[in-house]
Design a protein around this motif. Structure first.
Motif, PDB file in Angstrom:
ATOM      1  N   GLU A 270      -7.477   7.248   5.267  1.00  0.00           N
ATOM      2  CA  GLU A 270      -8.556   8.207   5.503  1.00  0.00           C
ATOM      3  C   GLU A 270      -9.440   7.770   6.668  1.00  0.00           C
ATOM      4  N   THR A 271      -9.889   6.515   6.626  1.00  0.00           N
ATOM      5  CA  THR A 271     -10.698   5.988   7.728  1.00  0.00           C
ATOM      6  C   THR A 271     -10.017   4.787   8.387  1.00  0.00           C
ATOM      7  N   GLY A 272      -8.790   4.537   8.010  1.00  0.00           N
ATOM      8  CA  GLY A 272      -8.032   3.411   8.535  1.00  0.00           C
ATOM      9  C   GLY A 272      -6.834   3.144   7.646  1.00  0.00           C
ATOM     10  N   TRP A 273      -6.360   1.902   7.670  1.00  0.00           N
ATOM     11  CA  TRP A 273      -5.152   1.563   6.922  1.00  0.00           C
ATOM     12  C   TRP A 273      -5.331   0.219   6.219  1.00  0.00           C
ATOM     13  N   HIS A 274      -4.777   0.123   5.011  1.00  0.00           N
ATOM     14  CA  HIS A 274      -4.708  -1.146   4.289  1.00  0.00           C
ATOM     15  C   HIS A 274      -3.297  -1.709   4.388  1.00  0.00           C
ATOM     16  N   TYR A 275      -3.178  -3.029   4.329  1.00  0.00           N
ATOM     17  CA  TYR A 275      -1.881  -3.681   4.163  1.00  0.00           C
ATOM     18  C   TYR A 275      -2.069  -4.833   3.180  1.00  0.00           C
ATOM     19  N   GLY A 276      -0.988  -5.287   2.590  1.00  0.00           N
ATOM     20  CA  GLY A 276      -1.060  -6.352   1.599  1.00  0.00           C
ATOM     21  C   GLY A 276      -1.608  -7.636   2.186  1.00  0.00           C
ATOM     22  N   PHE A 277      -2.563  -8.235   1.502  1.00  0.00           N
ATOM     23  CA  PHE A 277      -3.202  -9.465   1.961  1.00  0.00           C
ATOM     24  C   PHE A 277      -2.160 -10.552   2.242  1.00  0.00           C
ATOM     25  N   ARG A 278      -2.196 -11.087   3.450  1.00  0.00           N
ATOM     26  CA  ARG A 278      -1.272 -12.141   3.925  1.00  0.00           C
ATOM     27  C   ARG A 278       0.192 -11.695   3.903  1.00  0.00           C
ATOM     28  N   ASP A 279       0.436 -10.411   3.828  1.00  0.00           N
ATOM     29  CA  ASP A 279       1.799  -9.881   3.775  1.00  0.00           C
ATOM     30  C   ASP A 279       2.174  -9.384   5.171  1.00  0.00           C
ATOM     31  N   GLN A 280       2.873 -10.233   5.910  1.00  0.00           N
ATOM     32  CA  GLN A 280       3.187  -9.905   7.299  1.00  0.00           C
ATOM     33  C   GLN A 280       4.075  -8.673   7.414  1.00  0.00           C
TER      34      GLN A 280
END
Length: 271
Positions: free
Chosen positions: A209-219
């Motif tokens: 919605e206002t950006g993107w999440h990715y899994g913490f320390r998950d390259q």
């Protein structure tokens, strides 16, 4: 006469042992504690389960919207030329010192897996004192022939004029952030952010919605999120940036922080 004591808990303080936990506890010995994010409030509850959570108020950091704001796009062409950047490829910007905790090399390795989409990676912050981290970044990108897409701008004082030049702000933090100052400053300039899904930055950014999440320390998941963000057309990314700007106006204004803080003082002093 009891003089009320107010403290602020504005960092994610490691407590590797009982001595460190006792040392950090000074911040919750006050009559009331202000936490800079819900993530910090949760951290307090986890580390000090006997602490009365009614004595914690969450007040997010505020952003001065008279300073950080969007700027006309015609200002971008000359700036790109000044630093030798490509005139059209999207700019992914990471702001912070080149310590391993800030995850610049982590992001470089994630970007190295995206070879079929144009991008350029801009690092803003002190890099002269971190030669080993710079070497890791160059190794990650040069191995895939993408070394010419990396730019080190060094320390820049006028961040308000720099954020609007980015298409996406990156956070590669290898430790959950207490808040995410650079994220709201960039958002105030209409720039969406790509952040780990833990810590204060995850609160500031609404995924997709206002950006993107990715899994913490998950390259691998960071690569997935980067590809998703770069695969969007420019107009869609700009619309997401506008949504990020609206969220800052609604929740992260400097005046809101000031009013909420004064409200806590008034309550404690019963004025």
């Amino acid at each position: 006469y009891h003089l009320p004591l107010l403290s602020t808990y504005h960092g994610v303080y490691p407590a590797q042992n009982s001595v460190k936990r006792f040392y950090n506890k000074v911040m919750i010995r006050a009559d009331h504690t202000i936490a800079v994010s819900h993530a910090v409030a949760v951290r307090i509850a986890e580390q000090y389960p006997h602490f009365d959570q009614h004595n914690v108020t969450v007040i997010p950091r505020g952003c001065d919207l008279d300073v950080f704001r969007p700027e006309p796009e015609q200002d971008h062409t000359a700036w790109r030329a000044q630093f030798g950047l490509d005139a059209t490829a999207p700019i992914l910007m990471l702001v912070g010192r080149l310590t391993s905790l800030k995850g610049v090399a982590f992001m470089a390795r994630a970007l190295a897996q995206v070879t079929d989409i144009p991008w350029q990676f801009v690092s803003v912050g002190d890099h002269a004192d971190f030669p080993e981290e710079v070497a890791r970044i160059h190794d990650a990108l040069n191995a895939t022939g993408l070394g010419d897409r990396m730019y080190f701008l060094g320390v820049q004082r006028d961040m308000a004029s720099l954020y609007p030049k980015a298409d996406i702000l990156l956070s590669g933090s290898q430790q959950p952030e207490a808040f995410g100052r650079t994220v709201i400053e960039a958002a105030a300039c209409g720039v969406p952010a790509l952040v780990p899904d833990q810590g204060g930055t995850a609160e500031v950014v609404l995924d997709r919605e206002t950006g993107w999440h990715y899994g913490f320390r998950d390259q691998a998941d960071a690569t997935r999120a980067i590809r998703e963000a770069l695969s969007m057309d420019r107009q869609a990314r700009q619309q997401m940036g506008q949504a990020a700007l609206a969220r800052v106006w609604a929740q992260y204004r400097l005046e809101s922080m000031q009013e909420a803080t004064l409200g806590v003082y008034e309550k404690m002093l019963k004025v």
